[in-house]
Design an enzyme around this catalytic site. Structure first.
Site, short mmCIF file in Angstrom:
data_model
loop_
_atom_site.label_atom_id
_atom_site.label_comp_id
_atom_site.label_asym_id
_atom_site.label_seq_id
_atom_site.Cartn_x
_atom_site.Cartn_y
_atom_site.Cartn_z
N GLU A 229 -50.50 -53.02 13.23
CA GLU A 229 -50.04 -52.20 12.11
C GLU A 229 -49.85 -50.76 12.57
OE1 GLU A 229 -51.86 -50.14 8.10
OE2 GLU A 229 -52.67 -52.10 8.69
N ARG B 133 -48.05 -42.11 9.68
CA ARG B 133 -48.77 -40.84 9.64
C ARG B 133 -48.21 -39.82 10.63
NH1 ARG B 133 -54.74 -43.69 9.80
NH2 ARG B 133 -54.69 -44.62 7.71
N LYS C 253 -55.66 -55.82 0.78
CA LYS C 253 -56.39 -54.89 1.64
C LYS C 253 -57.47 -54.21 0.79
CE LYS C 253 -55.63 -50.46 4.01
NZ LYS C 253 -54.59 -49.56 4.58
#
Length: 219
Positions: free
Chosen positions: A40, A44, A128
Site C-alpha cells: 500500500e 502523503r 480497515k
C-alpha cells in the site's frame, strides 16, 4: 480481484510513505522478495502516484494499492496511476459513492461501532480498523467480534513487528497493516537487503486466520 482476495494474499500489508521516486522500484522488489505480495502506497507525498506506476512496472506480480484516499477525486487519480485497490482512513457517503464508481475494490477505514454499521450498510464487510492502537487495539477487536461476526478487519496504526502476531491470532483479523517494514533509516541508506529481511520476518508470522469470520462474503 475482490478485496477479500487481496487482503488474504499477505498476512502483513506494508504501508509505505515514499518521498523519493527512486526508492519505489527497489523497495517494491525487496518487499516482494521477502514474501509480501500486497503493498500500500500512502498518498502523503508528491511522488506517491508516480511511485505506484513505477512499482507496478517493477514487480508486475505484486498487488499495489493506494492508501489515505480522503477525497472522491483521489479515486480517479489513483486509477490512472494503476492502483489495484484503495484504502481510506474513514468512510463518508462521498467516498462510498466514489468507491462504487471505481475500477478497483476499497478497504474503508472505521474506528467506532457506529462506523462499522454504516460501512456494512454501504456494502463493506472487510474493513480497515484505524488507528488501531490508539482506538483500542486488541481489546476493541475482541469486543466487536461478537457484535459483528460477519465483518473482518485489517487493523493499521501503531502496530509493530512485536505486536502484529497478537493481532493475527484474532479470528476477525485477516491481515494487519504496518509502516515498520520500510523504516526511514533503511530507505535513506538504500538498505534493500535489510528491508527484505524485515519483510521475510513479517511474512513468516504465524496466524490463526485461515477461516473467515462467520457469514463473511467477498465484496
Amino acid at each position: 480481484m475482490k478485496i477479500q482476495e487481496i487482503v488474504s494474499l499477505s498476512r502483513v500489508i506494508p504501508v509505505l510513505t515514499i518521498a523519493e521516486l527512486g526508492h519505489a522500484a527497489p523497495l517494491a522488489r525487496a518487499l516482494f522478495a521477502g514474501g509480501l505480495r500486497v503493498l500500500e502506497v500512502a498518498l502523503r507525498t508528491p511522488v506517491a502516484l508516480a511511485a505506484i506506476e513505477v512499482m507496478r512496472k517493477a514487480v508486475p506480480a505484486a498487488v499495489i494499492g493506494v492508501g489515505t484516499l480522503t477525497r472522491a477525486v483521489d479515486f480517479a487519480a489513483a486509477d490512472r496511476a494503476g492502483a489495484q485497490f484503495g484504502v481510506t482512513p474513514g468512510l463518508t457517503p462521498e467516498l462510498a459513492a466514489a468507491a462504487r464508481g471505481a475500477r478497483y475494490p476499497l478497504l474503508p477505514g472505521v474506528m467506532t461501532p457506529t462506523e462499522v454499521i454504516a460501512a456494512r450498510h454501504a456494502g463493506f464487510n472487510i474493513l480497515k480498523f484505524f488507528p488501531a492502537e490508539q482506538a483500542g487495539g486488541l481489546s476493541w477487536l475482541q469486543a466487536l467480534g461478537a457484535a459483528f461476526p460477519d465483518v473482518l478487519f485489517c487493523p493499521t496504526g501503531g502496530i509493530t513487528s512485536a505486536t502484529a502476531a497478537d493481532y493475527l491470532t484474532l479470528p476477525n483479523v485477516v491481515c494487519v497493516g504496518g509502516s515498520w517494514l520500510a523504516p526511514s533509516g533503511l530507505l535513506a541508506a538504500g538498505d534493500w537487503a535489510g528491508i527484505e529481511q524485515l519483510a521475510r520476518e513479517a511474512a513468516g508470522l504465524s496466524a490463526n486466520h485461515s477461516e473467515p469470520a462467520r457469514g463473511v462474503r467477498a465484496k
